[in-house]
Design an enzyme around this catalytic site. Structure first.
Site, short mmCIF file in Angstrom:
data_model
loop_
_atom_site.label_atom_id
_atom_site.label_comp_id
_atom_site.label_asym_id
_atom_site.label_seq_id
_atom_site.Cartn_x
_atom_site.Cartn_y
_atom_site.Cartn_z
N ASN A 297 0.44 -2.51 2.61
CA ASN A 297 1.76 -1.88 2.63
C ASN A 297 2.75 -2.69 3.50
O ASN A 297 3.42 -2.15 4.37
CB ASN A 297 1.67 -0.44 3.14
CG ASN A 297 2.95 0.35 2.88
OD1 ASN A 297 3.75 -0.01 2.01
ND2 ASN A 297 3.17 1.41 3.62
N GLU B 250 0.10 -5.16 -2.12
CA GLU B 250 1.43 -4.68 -1.70
C GLU B 250 1.87 -5.42 -0.43
O GLU B 250 2.22 -4.83 0.59
CB GLU B 250 1.44 -3.17 -1.48
CG GLU B 250 2.84 -2.58 -1.57
CD GLU B 250 2.87 -1.06 -1.58
OE1 GLU B 250 3.98 -0.51 -1.68
OE2 GLU B 250 1.81 -0.41 -1.50
N TYR C 282 -3.13 -5.43 -7.88
CA TYR C 282 -2.34 -4.27 -7.44
C TYR C 282 -1.77 -3.65 -8.71
O TYR C 282 -0.74 -4.09 -9.23
CB TYR C 282 -1.24 -4.71 -6.48
CG TYR C 282 -0.30 -3.60 -6.07
CD1 TYR C 282 -0.76 -2.30 -5.83
CD2 TYR C 282 1.06 -3.84 -5.90
CE1 TYR C 282 0.10 -1.30 -5.44
CE2 TYR C 282 1.93 -2.84 -5.50
CZ TYR C 282 1.44 -1.58 -5.27
OH TYR C 282 2.31 -0.57 -4.88
N ASP D 73 -6.03 -2.09 -5.41
CA ASP D 73 -5.42 -0.78 -5.60
C ASP D 73 -5.29 -0.55 -7.11
O ASP D 73 -4.38 -1.06 -7.75
CB ASP D 73 -4.06 -0.74 -4.91
CG ASP D 73 -3.38 0.61 -5.02
OD1 ASP D 73 -3.89 1.49 -5.74
OD2 ASP D 73 -2.31 0.78 -4.39
N ASN E 82 -4.79 2.37 -8.47
CA ASN E 82 -3.75 3.39 -8.62
C ASN E 82 -4.15 4.53 -9.56
O ASN E 82 -3.29 5.14 -10.21
CB ASN E 82 -2.42 2.76 -9.08
CG ASN E 82 -1.35 2.87 -8.01
OD1 ASN E 82 -1.27 3.87 -7.30
ND2 ASN E 82 -0.52 1.85 -7.90
N ASP F 273 -0.77 3.20 4.65
CA ASP F 273 -1.08 4.50 4.05
C ASP F 273 -2.37 4.43 3.22
O ASP F 273 -2.79 5.43 2.65
CB ASP F 273 0.08 5.00 3.19
CG ASP F 273 0.51 4.00 2.13
OD1 ASP F 273 0.10 2.83 2.21
OD2 ASP F 273 1.29 4.37 1.23
N HIS F 274 -2.99 3.27 3.17
CA HIS F 274 -4.30 3.07 2.56
C HIS F 274 -5.27 2.62 3.64
O HIS F 274 -4.87 2.10 4.69
CB HIS F 274 -4.27 1.99 1.48
CG HIS F 274 -3.46 2.33 0.27
ND1 HIS F 274 -4.01 2.49 -0.98
CD2 HIS F 274 -2.12 2.52 0.12
CE1 HIS F 274 -3.06 2.77 -1.85
NE2 HIS F 274 -1.90 2.78 -1.21
N CYS G 10 8.30 28.53 11.22
CA CYS G 10 7.57 28.76 9.97
C CYS G 10 6.82 30.08 10.07
O CYS G 10 6.41 30.52 11.15
CB CYS G 10 6.61 27.60 9.70
SG CYS G 10 5.22 27.47 10.84
N HIS H 165 2.68 29.80 11.01
CA HIS H 165 2.18 29.49 12.35
C HIS H 165 3.14 29.91 13.45
O HIS H 165 2.77 29.86 14.63
CB HIS H 165 1.90 27.99 12.48
CG HIS H 165 1.08 27.42 11.38
ND1 HIS H 165 1.62 26.78 10.29
CD2 HIS H 165 -0.27 27.42 11.18
CE1 HIS H 165 0.66 26.39 9.48
NE2 HIS H 165 -0.50 26.77 9.99
N CYS I 134 7.38 23.46 7.21
CA CYS I 134 6.39 23.48 8.29
C CYS I 134 6.14 22.06 8.79
O CYS I 134 6.01 21.12 8.01
CB CYS I 134 5.10 24.11 7.79
SG CYS I 134 3.77 24.18 9.02
#
Length: 514
Positions: free
Chosen positions: A9, A34, A142, A183, A185, A304-305, A460, A463, A486
């Site tokens: 990323n 990526e 990718y 990836d 996907n 994020d991977h 919220c 919670h 939240c």
């Protein structure tokens, strides 16, 4: 031999140096997806890493988009390498070849599929445990994402899949072994998705149907290694037997909650609310005969991977020289291209005494003129120069704001304005000298009344905690609007520690809160 694949990323967004990242992954071949770097943005520290030889494919249409790169240790230098799946980008020697039957694709389509920088291939010579030498081709991909708002991208993704399969199987048919990794996907089975919708139709997704026919069913006792012309077509009902194995599921067929990708916007990694879309897929004979392990690396952060890895029981025989596609042979890194620094002349601060002497004369002349003016010697000045000097002195007097440091208080500009009378009386000298009234409100209280902070966020309902403000980014009538939700990370509905379903528009509207 150790292989790692990771959707990074953004290769330039790493907090530590690239060499440190590569070393921490402890692999011989490291495939990144990526990278988000185009050729004009590729710098030397990223392209040339000591101890490695690299191979990049860039997007040719968009900057900061897509891109893959393969880094091989010098001890596993490949004997051939190229970018793209179609062969249109491989005009140099040292290409791998074997492109399969691409009659169903037009040349324009093949060019479009390769122009986004989504594939790099490296071919290595390996020594198997029984002492036999063979070739191993690593296809780093990718795969495109099927954007639900862009129907043409769904078709593009499937066409990329079919081209990938044609190339992988063509290389496999030519002999040797093949690994397809990266990836992909697509989450293959419901076990590979944190919260699969519509289980009865989950596997009917076109991308999943393609992946199912590309892969060998891990439950089968043997692999069907017949060439593709003797097997059922990809468009069949799904009974066709593939030629590749999902190496992770081969070793861990029933491991739950094994994901490789999470939404960073919702903090879903904290609750492991993700999907498994990153794979190392090897031909069935290679996985069954020579893979020792294949696993995920969720402990590695920075994207994020997370990376995925595989360990093979074979030795790589390095080529004596990197193939021509290697990044170090690009003109900007091979020393054949002139750089901007060659046109910049270094200035020696200790030279050019004549310039120093000229500056000294100018300063002395300026000081002499200033002394003449300060001592009242105004002879030789024209009437125009005298008027200019007087105007400057007059302006300087006007800028004096008071004693001390000459800076007036900001409160002088915030005094109450006196009401005007219908019959103003002549102003006397005493009135002029009367000081202006002070502010009745203390300064702290005054600024608090002027600079009011934002209203506190709502709590919220799940919670009782302060919500977070977010903005709608999806195109549509609500694009750009803000809403409260939240603040906890996204998670499964059964997870009490995850986000509740509270929602409220920042500008509250009827029917928009829950």
């Amino acid at each position: 031999m150790r292989i790692v694949s990771w959707n990074i990323n953004g290769i330039r967004a790493t907090k530590t140096g690239l060499k440190g990242i590569l070393e921490s992954l402890q692999a011989d071949v490291i495939c990144l997806q990526e990278t988000k770097v185009t050729r004009d943005l590729l710098d030397e520290p990223t392209a040339i890493v000591e101890g490695y030889n690299s191979y990049f494919s860039f997007s040719r249409g968009r900057s900061g988009y897509s891109g893959v790169a393969t880094f091989c240790r010098d001890s596993v230098t490949p004997l051939a390498a190229e970018e793209g799946l179609s062969g249109l980008l491989s005009s140099h020697s040292g290409a791998i070849g074997h492109y399969g039957n691409t009659d169903e694709f037009s040349e324009e389509e093949l060019q479009a599929l390769d122009n986004e920088g989504r594939a790099v291939l490296t071919q290595h010579k390996i020594l198997l445990s029984e002492g036999r030498e063979e070739t191993l081709t690593v296809i780093n991909v990718y795969c495109p994402r099927a954007d639900p708002d862009k129907p043409e991208r769904k078709s593009f993704k499937l066409r990329f899949y079919h081209l990938l399969q044609a190339r992988a199987e063509a290389i496999l048919n030519a002999g040797g072994h093949v690994i397809v990794l990266g990836d992909i996907n697509t989450s293959h089975r419901p076990i590979d998705h944190c919260d699969p919708d519509g289980l009865e139709s989950f596997e009917e997704n076109p991308s999943r149907k393609w992946l199912s026919q590309f892969l060998v069913d891990p439950g089968r006792t043997c692999a069907t290694l017949a060439p593709p012309e003797e097997r059922e077509s990809p468009e069949s009902s799904g009974a066709a037997e593939g030629r590749f194995l999902d190496s992770f599921r081969y070793f861990y067929p029933a491991r739950p909650d094994a994901f490789t990708c999470w939404s960073s916007a919702t903090g879903a990694r904290h609750t492991n609310y993700g999907t498994r879309i990153d794979y190392i897929l090897g031909d069935a004979a290679l996985v069954r005969g020579h893979f020792q392990d294949s696993d995920l690396m969720p402990e590695v952060e920075g994207s994020d991977h997370c990376p995925v890895r595989a360990c093979l029981g074979c030795v790589v025989l390095p080529a004596p020289r990197c193939p021509p596609f290697c990044t170090r042979y690009l003109p900007e890194f091979a020393g054949r291209q002139q750089k901007l620094l060659q046109f910049l002349v270094k200035v020696d601060k200790g030279r050019n005494c004549a310039d120093k002497e000229a500056v000294k004369v100018l300063l002395e002349s300026k000081e002499k003129r200033e002394n003449q003016v300060s001592s009242g010697s105004r002879q030789g000045l024209t009437s125009s120069q005298k008027r200019s000097e007087a105007a400057v002195q007059k302006g300087a007097k006007r800028t004096k704001l008071g004693p001390g440091n000459g800076q007036g208080s900001l409160l002088r500009f915030l005094r109450p304005v006196e009401a005007k009378t219908t019959n103003p009386q002549p102003t006397t000298k005493t009135t002029l000298e009367k000081p202006a009234p002070c502010l009745e409100t203390p300064p702290v209280a005054f600024w608090k009344s002027v600079l009011k902070g934002p209203s506190p966020p709502p709590l919220c309902k799940g919670h009782g905690e302060p919500c977070v403000l977010r903005t709608v980014k999806k195109a549509g009538t609500n694009h750009g609007k803000q809403f409260y939700t939240c603040a906890r990370p996204e998670g499964h509905a059964s997870n009490l520690q995850a986000r509740c379903n509270f929602f409220q528009w920042a500008t509250k509207k009827a029917g928009h809160s829950s």
